[in-house]
Design a protein around this motif. Structure first.
Motif, PDB file in Angstrom:
ATOM      1  N   SER A 296       0.812  -1.211   0.000  1.00 31.47           N
ATOM      2  CA  SER A 296       0.000   0.000   0.000  1.00 31.47           C
ATOM      3  C   SER A 296       0.848   1.265   0.000  1.00 31.47           C
ATOM      4  CB  SER A 296      -0.958  -0.002   1.195  1.00 31.47           C
ATOM      5  OG  SER A 296      -0.244  -0.067   2.423  1.00 31.47           O
ATOM      6  N   TRP A 297       2.017   1.222   0.630  1.00 29.59           N
ATOM      7  CA  TRP A 297       2.827   2.441   0.709  1.00 29.59           C
ATOM      8  C   TRP A 297       3.724   2.642  -0.511  1.00 29.59           C
ATOM      9  CZ3 TRP A 297       2.910  -1.574   4.218  1.00 29.59           C
ATOM     10  CH2 TRP A 297       4.018  -2.421   4.192  1.00 29.59           C
ATOM     11  N   ASN A 298       3.673   1.730  -1.461  1.00 32.65           N
ATOM     12  CA  ASN A 298       4.408   1.923  -2.706  1.00 32.65           C
ATOM     13  C   ASN A 298       3.491   2.277  -3.871  1.00 32.65           C
ATOM     14  OD1 ASN A 298       6.983   1.528  -1.762  1.00 32.65           O
ATOM     15  ND2 ASN A 298       7.053  -0.648  -2.242  1.00 32.65           N
ATOM     16  N   GLN A 299       2.229   2.552  -3.596  1.00 36.07           N
ATOM     17  CA  GLN A 299       1.294   2.843  -4.674  1.00 36.07           C
ATOM     18  C   GLN A 299       0.455   4.078  -4.351  1.00 36.07           C
ATOM     19  OE1 GLN A 299      -1.531  -0.430  -5.069  1.00 36.07           O
ATOM     20  NE2 GLN A 299      -2.726   0.271  -3.324  1.00 36.07           N
ATOM     21  N   LEU A 300      -0.067   4.677  -5.405  1.00 37.53           N
ATOM     22  CA  LEU A 300      -1.018   5.775  -5.306  1.00 37.53           C
ATOM     23  C   LEU A 300      -2.121   5.471  -6.306  1.00 37.53           C
ATOM     24  CD1 LEU A 300      -1.077   8.521  -3.725  1.00 37.53           C
ATOM     25  CD2 LEU A 300      -0.289   9.598  -5.833  1.00 37.53           C
ATOM     26  N   VAL A 301      -3.367   5.433  -5.845  1.00 36.39           N
ATOM     27  CA  VAL A 301      -4.479   5.067  -6.710  1.00 36.39           C
ATOM     28  C   VAL A 301      -5.192   6.333  -7.160  1.00 36.39           C
ATOM     29  CG1 VAL A 301      -6.648   3.790  -6.873  1.00 36.39           C
ATOM     30  CG2 VAL A 301      -4.724   2.842  -5.575  1.00 36.39           C
ATOM     31  N   ALA A 302      -5.258   6.524  -8.474  1.00 41.62           N
ATOM     32  CA  ALA A 302      -5.901   7.710  -9.063  1.00 41.62           C
ATOM     33  C   ALA A 302      -6.916   7.240 -10.087  1.00 41.62           C
ATOM     34  CB  ALA A 302      -4.864   8.623  -9.708  1.00 41.62           C
ATOM     35  N   GLY A 303      -8.154   7.038  -9.651  1.00 43.72           N
ATOM     36  CA  GLY A 303      -9.190   6.546 -10.556  1.00 43.72           C
ATOM     37  C   GLY A 303      -8.884   5.134 -11.006  1.00 43.72           C
ATOM     38  N   GLU A 304      -8.786   4.939 -12.326  1.00 45.26           N
ATOM     39  CA  GLU A 304      -8.480   3.631 -12.893  1.00 45.26           C
ATOM     40  C   GLU A 304      -6.978   3.381 -13.019  1.00 45.26           C
ATOM     41  OE1 GLU A 304     -10.855   1.366 -13.542  1.00 45.26           O
ATOM     42  OE2 GLU A 304     -12.200   2.853 -12.653  1.00 45.26           O
ATOM     43  N   ARG A 305      -6.176   4.345 -12.599  1.00 44.38           N
ATOM     44  CA  ARG A 305      -4.726   4.198 -12.709  1.00 44.38           C
ATOM     45  C   ARG A 305      -4.110   3.958 -11.340  1.00 44.38           C
ATOM     46  NH1 ARG A 305      -1.569   8.706 -15.219  1.00 44.38           N
ATOM     47  NH2 ARG A 305      -2.501   9.827 -13.478  1.00 44.38           N
ATOM     48  N   VAL A 306      -3.043   3.165 -11.335  1.00 44.81           N
ATOM     49  CA  VAL A 306      -2.254   2.955 -10.130  1.00 44.81           C
ATOM     50  C   VAL A 306      -0.833   3.419 -10.411  1.00 44.81           C
ATOM     51  CG1 VAL A 306      -1.335   1.264  -8.501  1.00 44.81           C
ATOM     52  CG2 VAL A 306      -3.665   1.005  -9.381  1.00 44.81           C
ATOM     53  N   LEU A 307      -0.359   4.395  -9.627  1.00 46.25           N
ATOM     54  CA  LEU A 307       1.023   4.855  -9.718  1.00 46.25           C
ATOM     55  C   LEU A 307       1.840   3.986  -8.773  1.00 46.25           C
ATOM     56  CD1 LEU A 307      -0.808   7.237 -10.685  1.00 46.25           C
ATOM     57  CD2 LEU A 307       0.934   8.785  -9.796  1.00 46.25           C
ATOM     58  N   LEU A 308       2.891   3.360  -9.283  1.00 48.95           N
ATOM     59  CA  LEU A 308       3.605   2.336  -8.513  1.00 48.95           C
ATOM     60  C   LEU A 308       5.105   2.553  -8.620  1.00 48.95           C
ATOM     61  CD1 LEU A 308       3.183  -0.334  -6.886  1.00 48.95           C
ATOM     62  CD2 LEU A 308       3.359  -1.549  -9.066  1.00 48.95           C
ATOM     63  N   TRP A 309       5.781   2.633  -7.478  1.00 49.49           N
ATOM     64  CA  TRP A 309       7.218   2.855  -7.477  1.00 49.49           C
ATOM     65  C   TRP A 309       7.933   1.733  -6.716  1.00 49.49           C
ATOM     66  CZ3 TRP A 309       3.558   6.334  -5.811  1.00 49.49           C
ATOM     67  CH2 TRP A 309       3.359   6.452  -4.429  1.00 49.49           C
ATOM     68  N   ASP A 310       9.255   1.877  -6.553  1.00 49.20           N
ATOM     69  CA  ASP A 310      10.127   0.886  -5.898  1.00 49.20           C
ATOM     70  C   ASP A 310      10.076  -0.465  -6.607  1.00 49.20           C
ATOM     71  OD1 ASP A 310      10.977   2.773  -4.140  1.00 49.20           O
ATOM     72  OD2 ASP A 310       9.953   1.982  -2.392  1.00 49.20           O
ATOM     73  N   TRP A 311      10.705  -0.512  -7.776  1.00 46.15           N
ATOM     74  CA  TRP A 311      10.685  -1.695  -8.641  1.00 46.15           C
ATOM     75  C   TRP A 311      11.950  -2.535  -8.517  1.00 46.15           C
ATOM     76  CZ3 TRP A 311       6.887  -3.115 -12.358  1.00 46.15           C
ATOM     77  CH2 TRP A 311       5.779  -2.257 -12.412  1.00 46.15           C
ATOM     78  N   GLU A 312      12.737  -2.367  -7.468  1.00 48.74           N
ATOM     79  CA  GLU A 312      14.031  -3.039  -7.427  1.00 48.74           C
ATOM     80  C   GLU A 312      13.946  -4.555  -7.271  1.00 48.74           C
ATOM     81  OE1 GLU A 312      13.599  -1.151  -3.223  1.00 48.74           O
ATOM     82  OE2 GLU A 312      13.092  -0.652  -5.295  1.00 48.74           O
ATOM     83  N   HIS A 313      12.775  -5.066  -6.877  1.00 46.23           N
ATOM     84  CA  HIS A 313      12.636  -6.518  -6.719  1.00 46.23           C
ATOM     85  C   HIS A 313      11.796  -7.144  -7.841  1.00 46.23           C
ATOM     86  CE1 HIS A 313      14.660  -6.499  -2.897  1.00 46.23           C
ATOM     87  NE2 HIS A 313      13.843  -5.600  -2.419  1.00 46.23           N
ATOM     88  N   HIS A 314      11.559  -6.392  -8.890  1.00 44.02           N
ATOM     89  CA  HIS A 314      10.783  -6.923 -10.015  1.00 44.02           C
ATOM     90  C   HIS A 314      11.487  -8.132 -10.643  1.00 44.02           C
ATOM     91  CE1 HIS A 314       8.479  -6.957 -13.783  1.00 44.02           C
ATOM     92  NE2 HIS A 314       9.640  -7.031 -14.406  1.00 44.02           N
ATOM     93  N   ALA A 315      10.702  -9.105 -11.061  1.00 47.80           N
ATOM     94  CA  ALA A 315      11.243 -10.264 -11.773  1.00 47.80           C
ATOM     95  C   ALA A 315      10.222 -10.737 -12.787  1.00 47.80           C
ATOM     96  CB  ALA A 315      11.588 -11.392 -10.800  1.00 47.80           C
ATOM     97  N   SER A 316      10.714 -11.236 -13.900  1.00 50.04           N
ATOM     98  CA  SER A 316       9.812 -11.773 -14.920  1.00 50.04           C
ATOM     99  C   SER A 316       9.483 -13.235 -14.654  1.00 50.04           C
ATOM    100  CB  SER A 316      10.444 -11.624 -16.309  1.00 50.04           C
ATOM    101  OG  SER A 316      11.698 -12.278 -16.358  1.00 50.04           O
ATOM    102  N   SER A 317      10.230 -13.871 -13.747  1.00 49.51           N
ATOM    103  CA  SER A 317      10.008 -15.280 -13.425  1.00 49.51           C
ATOM    104  C   SER A 317       9.415 -15.399 -12.033  1.00 49.51           C
ATOM    105  CB  SER A 317      11.319 -16.063 -13.510  1.00 49.51           C
ATOM    106  OG  SER A 317      12.312 -15.456 -12.690  1.00 49.51           O
ATOM    107  N   ALA A 318       8.095 -15.356 -11.964  1.00 50.88           N
ATOM    108  CA  ALA A 318       7.384 -15.481 -10.694  1.00 50.88           C
ATOM    109  C   ALA A 318       6.132 -16.306 -10.918  1.00 50.88           C
ATOM    110  CB  ALA A 318       7.023 -14.095 -10.137  1.00 50.88           C
ATOM    111  N   LEU A 319       5.515 -16.733  -9.843  1.00 53.94           N
ATOM    112  CA  LEU A 319       4.266 -17.473  -9.951  1.00 53.94           C
ATOM    113  C   LEU A 319       3.108 -16.485  -9.916  1.00 53.94           C
ATOM    114  CD1 LEU A 319       4.923 -20.550  -7.616  1.00 53.94           C
ATOM    115  CD2 LEU A 319       5.540 -20.195 -10.022  1.00 53.94           C
ATOM    116  N   ALA A 320       2.150 -16.673 -10.806  1.00 54.16           N
ATOM    117  CA  ALA A 320       0.995 -15.785 -10.860  1.00 54.16           C
ATOM    118  C   ALA A 320       0.309 -15.735  -9.503  1.00 54.16           C
ATOM    119  CB  ALA A 320       0.027 -16.270 -11.935  1.00 54.16           C
ATOM    120  N   GLY A 321       0.066 -14.521  -9.022  1.00 54.35           N
ATOM    121  CA  GLY A 321      -0.552 -14.327  -7.724  1.00 54.35           C
ATOM    122  C   GLY A 321       0.407 -13.840  -6.656  1.00 54.35           C
ATOM    123  N   PHE A 322       1.721 -13.841  -6.941  1.00 54.39           N
ATOM    124  CA  PHE A 322       2.704 -13.408  -5.941  1.00 54.39           C
ATOM    125  C   PHE A 322       2.421 -11.988  -5.439  1.00 54.39           C
ATOM    126  CE2 PHE A 322       6.904 -16.020  -6.259  1.00 54.39           C
ATOM    127  CZ  PHE A 322       6.230 -17.148  -5.823  1.00 54.39           C
TER     128      PHE A 322
END
Length: 409
Positions: A296-322
C-alpha cells in the motif's frame, strides 16, 4: 540503564544525519547541526549561496527526513498510507505547508554552499534542469542504507527522485531497478504507471539512480490490492503454464539460494525448495512477471490508474498471484507477526488465489510456499553483509517449516 540507552540512541542520530549530509554535499564549505536556527544559517535556497537549513524530522534521535524551509515541497511528505496509519505523515505535510515545521523542529542541519558546484542539487540539475530545493528521506538505520532525494523546481514542481546508495547491496538493487524501468513492458501495463528511468551515475563514491517523480493531484493511498493491474502486470511478458519443477522461477530460486554466504541459510532454504518440489514439482502452475514489493505504501491510486514505485525486486520469473499474496501479507504483518496473524493471512491468501486467480488447491499451495521462500531468500540476501543481521519476524523459517514439515535427510 535507561539513561545509558538514551545516550546511545541520541548518539546515532547525529551520525546518521552527518553521514547523509557528507554523501549529498561532499564539497560543502561547512555542515553543522544546531538546536535552533542561528543567525548566519538563514535558509537560503539550495545552491544560492550562504547556508541552506533543513529541519531534522521527526527528531534527531530518530531522523527520517531532512526538509528545507520551502512550503512548496510538502508533497514529499505525503502520506503513503491511508487512515490512521497515514496521520503522522499527513500532519508533517500540513505543518510544512503552513511553514510551521521548521519552527517546531528541535534540531536543524545547516549546509554551507560550496565555492564550486558539487552538491546533489547540481548533479540532479544536470539531468532535469534547475533544482531549487531537495527533500531527503534518510530511511531505516541499516548498513547499505539508500537515501531518497526529491528534487523540486522553484515553484514547487517535483522534477525527479534520486536514490543515492553505497555498498554492494544498494548498488545491486539500484542497477536492477534502473534496468527494469528502462524496459518497454513495464512502461505499457494497462492501468499501471511506473516511473521513467532518467539516469544512473557513479558520483563521489555513491551510486545514484534518477527517476521521474510520480505525483497525482487526485490520487491517494489505498489499502486495497488493485487486482486488475496486478493481473495485467503478471501477463505483461506473457504467461506460461508448466510443471513447477520446469519453471524459470525454480531455476532462479535455486541459483540464488546456492549463492548465499551463510551455509545455515543456504541449508534451510534449499530444504524448503526441495520439499516444495517433492510435493508440487509436477503441479502445473502459471508463471509471469511481478513487481516484487507491491504494498500500500508503494502505490497511489488515481481513478483507474495505479502509480507504482520501488521496482528493485521486479522479476519476470514469478508465480501468478505473488503480488496479491505479498500485498495481503504486508497488510496483515502491520497487525502482528505471530502465528495467529500468519494463519489469518493463509486463509485470506487461499481465498484470493481461488477467486481472483482461479487456482486449485495444489496450485495455491505451490504459490504460497514458493512466495515464502522468495521473500525469505530476499530478506537473507539483502542483509547477508550486515555485521549482525536480525532474524525475520513472522512469515519466516518457522512458517515455511510448518507448511512443509521437517526436512527429510
Amino acid at each position: 540503564m535507561r539513561a545509558m540507552r538514551r545516550r546511545a540512541s541520541t548518539g546515532t542520530g547525529p551520525a546518521t544525519v552527518r553521514s547523509a549530509a557528507e554523501a549529498l554535499w561532499p564539497a560543502s564549505g561547512a555542515i553543522s547541526l544546531a538546536r535552533r536556527p542561528r543567525g548566519a544559517p538563514g535558509g537560503s535556497a539550495a545552491g544560492g549561496g550562504g547556508y541552506t537549513t533543513y529541519a531534522v524530522v521527526p527528531s534527531l534521535r530518530r531522523p527520517r527526513y531532512l526538509v528545507p524551509r520551502a512550503p512548496e515541497v510538502a508533497v514529499a511528505l505525503r502520506p503513503a498510507q491511508g487512515g490512521f496509519r497515514g496521520l503522522p505523515m499527513l500532519t508533517l505535510s500540513y505543518l510544512q505547508r503552513w511553514t510551521l515545521l521548521h519552527r517546531l523542529s528541535a534540531r536543524h542541519l545547516h549546509v554551507m554552499a560550496a565555492p564550486e558546484p558539487g552538491g546533489i542539487e547540481d548533479l540532479l540539475g544536470a539531468v532535469v534542469g534547475d533544482v531549487a530545493h531537495v527533500v531527503v528521506r534518510l530511511g531505516q538505520p541499516r548498513p547499505n542504507r539508500t537515501l531518497v532525494v526529491w528534487a523540486f523546481a522553484a515553484d514547487g514542481t517535483p522534477l525527479a527522485i534520486a536514490k543515492v546508495g553505497r555498498g554492494e547491496v544498494a548498488q545491486a538493487v539500484m542497477e536492477t531497478e534502473y534496468a527494469v524501468l528502462a524496459q518497454e513492458p513495464v512502461q505499457h501495463v494497462p492501468g499501471l504507471v511506473a516511473p521513467r528511468a532518467l539516469a544512473y551515475v557513479r558520483w563521489h563514491g555513491s551510486d545514484v539512480l534518477v527517476i521521474s517523480a510520480l505525483v497525482s493531484a487526485t490520487g491517494g493511498p489505498s489499502h486495497e490490492p488493485p487486482v486488475p493491474q496486478m493481473r495485467a502486470l503478471a501477463a505483461s511478458r506473457g504467461v506460461i503454464a508448466q510443471p513447477l519443477r520446469d519453471t524459470a522461477f525454480v531455476d532462479r530460486l535455486g541459483r540464488e539460494i546456492d549463492a548465499l554466504v551463510s551455509q545455515a541459510d543456504r541449508t534451510w532454504l534449499a530444504d524448503g525448495l526441495a520439499a516444495l518440489l517433492r510435493d508440487h514439482g509436477d503441479t502445473v502452475v502459471r508463471t509471469g512477471a511481478w513487481h516484487g514489493d507491491w504494498v500500500s505504501w508503494n502505490q497511489l491510486v488515481a481513478g483507474e490508474r495505479v502509480l507504482l514505485w520501488d521496482w528493485e525486486h521486479h522479476a519476470s520469473s514469478a508465480l501468478a498471484g505473488f503480488d496479491h499474496v505479498h500485498f495481503l501479507a504486508q497488510e496483515q504483518r502491520s497487525r502482528g507477526t505471530d502465528i495467529r496473524n500468519e494463519d489469518l493471512w493463509l486463509g485470506d491468501a487461499h481465498a484470493v488465489l481461488a477467486d481472483a486467480w482461479d487456482l486449485d488447491g495444489d496450485q495455491r499451495s505451490a504459490v504460497l510456499r514458493g512466495y515464502l521462500l522468495e521473500v525469505n531468500l530476499r530478506f537473507v540476501r539483502d542483509r547477508q553483509l550486515d555485521d549482525a543481521p536480525p532474524a525475520r519476524a513472522g512469515w519466516a523459517r518457522e512458517l515455511v517449516e510448518r507448511l512443509t514439515g521437517p526436512p527429510q535427510r
